[in-house]
Enzyme design. Structure first.
Site, mmCIF file in Angstrom:
data_model
loop_
_atom_site.group_PDB
_atom_site.id
_atom_site.type_symbol
_atom_site.label_atom_id
_atom_site.label_comp_id
_atom_site.label_asym_id
_atom_site.label_seq_id
_atom_site.Cartn_x
_atom_site.Cartn_y
_atom_site.Cartn_z
ATOM 1 N N HIS A 85 -7.243 4.841 1.483
ATOM 2 C CA HIS A 85 -6.572 4.558 0.210
ATOM 3 C C HIS A 85 -6.641 5.704 -0.795
ATOM 4 C CE1 HIS A 85 -5.603 0.379 1.066
ATOM 5 N NE2 HIS A 85 -6.730 0.383 1.751
ATOM 6 N N HIS B 79 -14.488 -1.258 5.587
ATOM 7 C CA HIS B 79 -13.407 -1.966 6.292
ATOM 8 C C HIS B 79 -13.901 -2.656 7.573
ATOM 9 C CE1 HIS B 79 -9.511 -2.094 8.592
ATOM 10 N NE2 HIS B 79 -9.055 -2.379 7.384
ATOM 11 N N SER C 190 -10.984 -0.596 -0.263
ATOM 12 C CA SER C 190 -9.639 -1.170 -0.165
ATOM 13 C C SER C 190 -9.461 -2.452 -0.961
ATOM 14 C CB SER C 190 -9.286 -1.407 1.297
ATOM 15 O OG SER C 190 -10.276 -2.173 1.927
ATOM 16 N N GLU D 1 -16.181 4.468 2.599
ATOM 17 C CA GLU D 1 -14.774 4.678 2.296
ATOM 18 C C GLU D 1 -14.687 5.597 1.078
ATOM 19 O OE1 GLU D 1 -12.513 1.018 2.043
ATOM 20 O OE2 GLU D 1 -13.471 0.248 3.854
ATOM 21 N N ASN E 87 0.823 -1.217 0.000
ATOM 22 C CA ASN E 87 0.000 0.000 0.000
ATOM 23 C C ASN E 87 0.853 1.261 0.000
ATOM 24 O OD1 ASN E 87 -2.437 -1.467 0.189
ATOM 25 N ND2 ASN E 87 -2.124 -1.715 2.384
ATOM 26 N N LYS F 185 -0.680 3.843 4.461
ATOM 27 C CA LYS F 185 -0.821 3.503 3.040
ATOM 28 C C LYS F 185 0.096 4.461 2.261
ATOM 29 C CE LYS F 185 -3.855 0.538 4.547
ATOM 30 N NZ LYS F 185 -5.216 0.726 4.964
ATOM 31 N N ASP G 188 -13.868 7.347 5.336
ATOM 32 C CA ASP G 188 -12.577 6.737 5.643
ATOM 33 C C ASP G 188 -11.782 6.740 4.339
ATOM 34 O OD1 ASP G 188 -10.439 5.020 5.934
ATOM 35 O OD2 ASP G 188 -11.580 3.404 6.894
#
Ligand SMILES: *Cc1c(COP(=O)(O)O)cnc(C)c1O
Length: 395
Positions: free
Chosen positions: A212, A137, A184, A180, A51, A241, A209
């Site tokens: 990424h 997540h 992810s 998110e 990541n 990440k 969130d």
């Protein structure tokens, strides 16, 4: 005869069952080598599942900041943030984050997992409504299940389903919607502008969130929210990440941060990040801010990789460095991952329960440390191996 040990029999049975269904998880100890390579058991591999999208875990400015920080502040922070663990370096990182991302206040946490759990548990009370994307997540799902609010999960990126759940909130319970920015395991982006519009129409708060998206998407790497032109009520960013370090922060308005400081148990009862690490993250942000389009090179690599891959190979073309190659069965995913290892590429198989059943995959990630040659070679290797997989069983 002594009676069977109830814990051990349960443990043995569970491990056997996992192994039989190709789901046994194990760690590998790796050594980092330059140019997106790793060494495992004395053998070298091209690394395609990190990541560390921008290569900042080995960036000279970031490493130098770590080292200087160690000299200045010593090793550990020495205490939790409310005692004496909140150093000047932490305060500086929080203020850098606020300025960069446009928030009043940031609070640091030792990990994204802790930040997500702490915020959901501290903010939500009995009778509140928590609406989450079904693919959020594990830290968010688990906090939702353990917490006091009523949790409902909407179908992945499904605005109609989210709206229905918002409309069903007849007694106007205080509502938090959580998604998110970049998912992810799939690498796709949430429709943040539309989600925010729904939240505003229904008087709900939005938490994003962006583990990424930060550092990669948006102007100067400001992340998914910047790319979508929105500002959520709560933004979670993680440093493990694209920032190449570890730790996390929640960004929000000052009264919310003050409230979380009273109640966020993962912050109150846990040692603060090493201050040198805060300096390293600040340095990583400085590197990212200096680049108007940190994602541009990865985007080129991605186009190149997808063009080289045979058409029949089902890699989803995401708008992020994450390229899921959905294989189907866990067995086929592990087999492809093993064969790629034999060919010198490390790409871990991701299996249920991390991803839905029947969608075991190789989660290929591209980074600024990869070269064209490495990416071409991976595409060639996958093309050559694809037909040898037991794919029929899994469709
Ligand atoms: C990695 C990740 C986390 C957890 O962050 P850590 O700092 O690794 O604990 C939380 N949310 C998402 C979406 C992630 O990908």
């Amino acid at each position: 005869m002594t009676p069977a040990d109830p814990f051990l029999s349960r443990i043995d049975a569970a491990l056997e069952q996992r192994a039989a269904s190709h789901l046994l998880r194990q760690r590998t100890s790796v050594r980092r080598l330059p140019k997106a390579r790793i060494e495992v058991d004395g053998k070298q591999y091209h690394h395609f599942c990190s990541n560390d999208y921008l290569g900042l875990a080995e960036h000279p400015q970031v490493l130098n900041a770590w080292q200087q920080g160690l000299v200045q502040h010593g090793g550990g922070s020495g205490a939790s943030p409310l005692v004496t663990g909140h150093h000047h370096a932490h305060a500086q990182l929080e203020s850098t984050l606020c300025q960069w991302l446009g928030f009043e206040q940031a609070l640091l946490f030792s990990s994204g997992f802790a930040a997500n759990q702490a915020v959901l548990m501290a903010l939500l009370d009995n009778g509140d409504l928590l609406l989450q994307d079904r693919l959020n997540h594990a830290s968010l799902q688990e906090a939702g299940s353990l917490g006091d609010a009523t949790m409902k999960r909407f179908r992945h990126n499904d605005l109609t389903h989210l709206e229905t759940l918002l409309l069903n909130n007849a007694d106007n319970a205080p509502t938090l919607v959580v998604t998110e920015g970049v998912f992810s395991m799939d690498g796709d982006c949430a429709p943040l502008a539309e989600i925010q519009r729904l939240c505003q129409a229904h008087n709900a708060w939005l938490m994003v969130d962006d583990a990424h998206g930060l550092g990669v998407l948006g102007r100067h790497g400001k992340g998914s929210c910047d790319a979508a032109g929105i500002q959520p009520d709560l933004l979670i960013v993680t440093f493990g990440k694209a920032l190449g370090g570890s730790g996390a922060a929640v960004l929000c308005k000052k009264p919310i941060a003050d409230y979380l400081l009273q109640r966020a148990r993962h912050l109150i009862y846990s040692t603060a990040l090493p201050p040198a690490q805060a300096d390293a993250v600040s340095a990583a942000i400085k590197v990212i801010k200096s680049d108007p389009k940190p994602y541009a090179y990865i985007s080129e690599l991605k186009a190149r990789f997808l063009a080289k891959l045979d058409n029949e190979i089902p890699v989803a073309a995401s708008n992020s460095p994450i390229l899921p190659l959905i294989v189907g069965s866990s067995e086929a995913a592990v087999m492809l991952s093993d064969k790629l290892k034999d060919a010198g590429f490390w790409v871990s198989a991701i299996r249920p329960p991390t991803v839905p059943k029947g969608s075991a995959r190789l989660r290929i990630t591209l980074s600024a440390s990869h070269s064209n040659t490495q990416v071409d070679a991976l595409a060639d290797a996958i093309n050559a191996l694809w037909h040898s997989l037991p794919l029929k069983e899994c469709q």
